[in-house]
Design a protein around this motif. Structure first.
Motif, PDB file in Angstrom:
ATOM      1  N   LYS A 176       0.808  -1.223   0.000  1.00  0.00           N
ATOM      2  CA  LYS A 176       0.000   0.000   0.000  1.00  0.00           C
ATOM      3  C   LYS A 176       0.843   1.276   0.000  1.00  0.00           C
ATOM      4  CE  LYS A 176      -3.718  -2.166   2.611  1.00  0.00           C
ATOM      5  NZ  LYS A 176      -4.336  -2.262   3.946  1.00  0.00           N
ATOM      6  N   VAL A 177       2.064   1.200   0.520  1.00  0.00           N
ATOM      7  CA  VAL A 177       2.893   2.394   0.653  1.00  0.00           C
ATOM      8  C   VAL A 177       3.517   2.734  -0.704  1.00  0.00           C
ATOM      9  CG1 VAL A 177       4.891   3.405   1.814  1.00  0.00           C
ATOM     10  CG2 VAL A 177       3.370   1.880   3.069  1.00  0.00           C
ATOM     11  N   LYS A 178       3.330   3.954  -1.147  1.00  0.00           N
ATOM     12  CA  LYS A 178       3.832   4.367  -2.454  1.00  0.00           C
ATOM     13  C   LYS A 178       5.319   4.733  -2.414  1.00  0.00           C
ATOM     14  CE  LYS A 178      -0.622   5.687  -4.262  1.00  0.00           C
ATOM     15  NZ  LYS A 178      -1.167   4.440  -3.915  1.00  0.00           N
ATOM     16  N   VAL A 179       5.787   5.265  -1.295  1.00  0.00           N
ATOM     17  CA  VAL A 179       7.195   5.635  -1.149  1.00  0.00           C
ATOM     18  C   VAL A 179       7.693   5.120   0.203  1.00  0.00           C
ATOM     19  CG1 VAL A 179       8.839   7.538  -0.994  1.00  0.00           C
ATOM     20  CG2 VAL A 179       6.922   7.704  -2.579  1.00  0.00           C
ATOM     21  N   LEU A 180       8.739   4.318   0.151  1.00  0.00           N
ATOM     22  CA  LEU A 180       9.339   3.766   1.365  1.00  0.00           C
ATOM     23  C   LEU A 180      10.633   4.510   1.672  1.00  0.00           C
ATOM     24  CD1 LEU A 180       9.069  -0.004   0.392  1.00  0.00           C
ATOM     25  CD2 LEU A 180       7.604   1.200   1.983  1.00  0.00           C
ATOM     26  N   PRO A 181      10.733   5.155   2.824  1.00  0.00           N
ATOM     27  CA  PRO A 181      12.014   5.752   3.197  1.00  0.00           C
ATOM     28  C   PRO A 181      13.021   4.646   3.532  1.00  0.00           C
ATOM     29  CG  PRO A 181      10.197   6.783   4.386  1.00  0.00           C
ATOM     30  CD  PRO A 181       9.656   5.548   3.731  1.00  0.00           C
TER      31      PRO A 181
END
Length: 139
Positions: A14-19
């Motif tokens: 679901k997360v579009k950008v992962l740090p």
């Protein structure tokens, strides 16, 4: 041995950008946004996350010096908030894992300079939600 739960896998998707956090040998931190990550749960004992090196500069230098990394998983759509710690198990510019992932990435985002696949072995998972369990190790 760390295996993601089905809920954790769904949240990662679901997360579009992962740090992604790394650190050099002199302990200088670096955090970058990762837009392309895949879960590899084909190993019976451990799960891995594959990320693509498209534009890494400080990040790949840090990984080569110090293979320990961390990923933060949260968005308004996720069921929770976790931090994944891991160790880079492989950096590949050829082979099956590289070919498989670059094929999918090329279809989705043509023109990216797909330099290498970074294969991260998940070593620990921590709770990032506030409250009495904040910061506690989950797996």
């Amino acid at each position: 041995m760390v295996k993601l739960t089905p809920e954790m896998k769904a949240d990662i998707q679901k997360v579009k950008v992962l740090p992604l956090a790394t650190a050099s040998n002199d302990k200088t931190p670096n955090v970058i946004p990762i837009g392309i990550a895949e879960i590899d749960d084909s190993d019976d004992k451990d799960d891995y996350i594959h990320i693509m090196n498209n534009f890494f500069l400080k990040t790949i230098a840090n990984i080569r010096e110090n293979p320990k990394v961390a990923l933060y998983i949260w968005s308004p759509e996720t069921s929770g908030c976790i931090q994944i710690k891991g160790e880079v198990a492989e950096i590949a510019a050829k082979g099956n894992v590289y070919d498989d992932m670059t094929g999918r990435v090329a279809e989705a985002k043509p023109g990216l300079p797909m330099k290498e696949i970074i294969r991260i072995k998940i070593t620990d998972i921590f709770n990032c939600k506030g409250g009495k369990d904040a910061g506690q190790k989950i797996l």
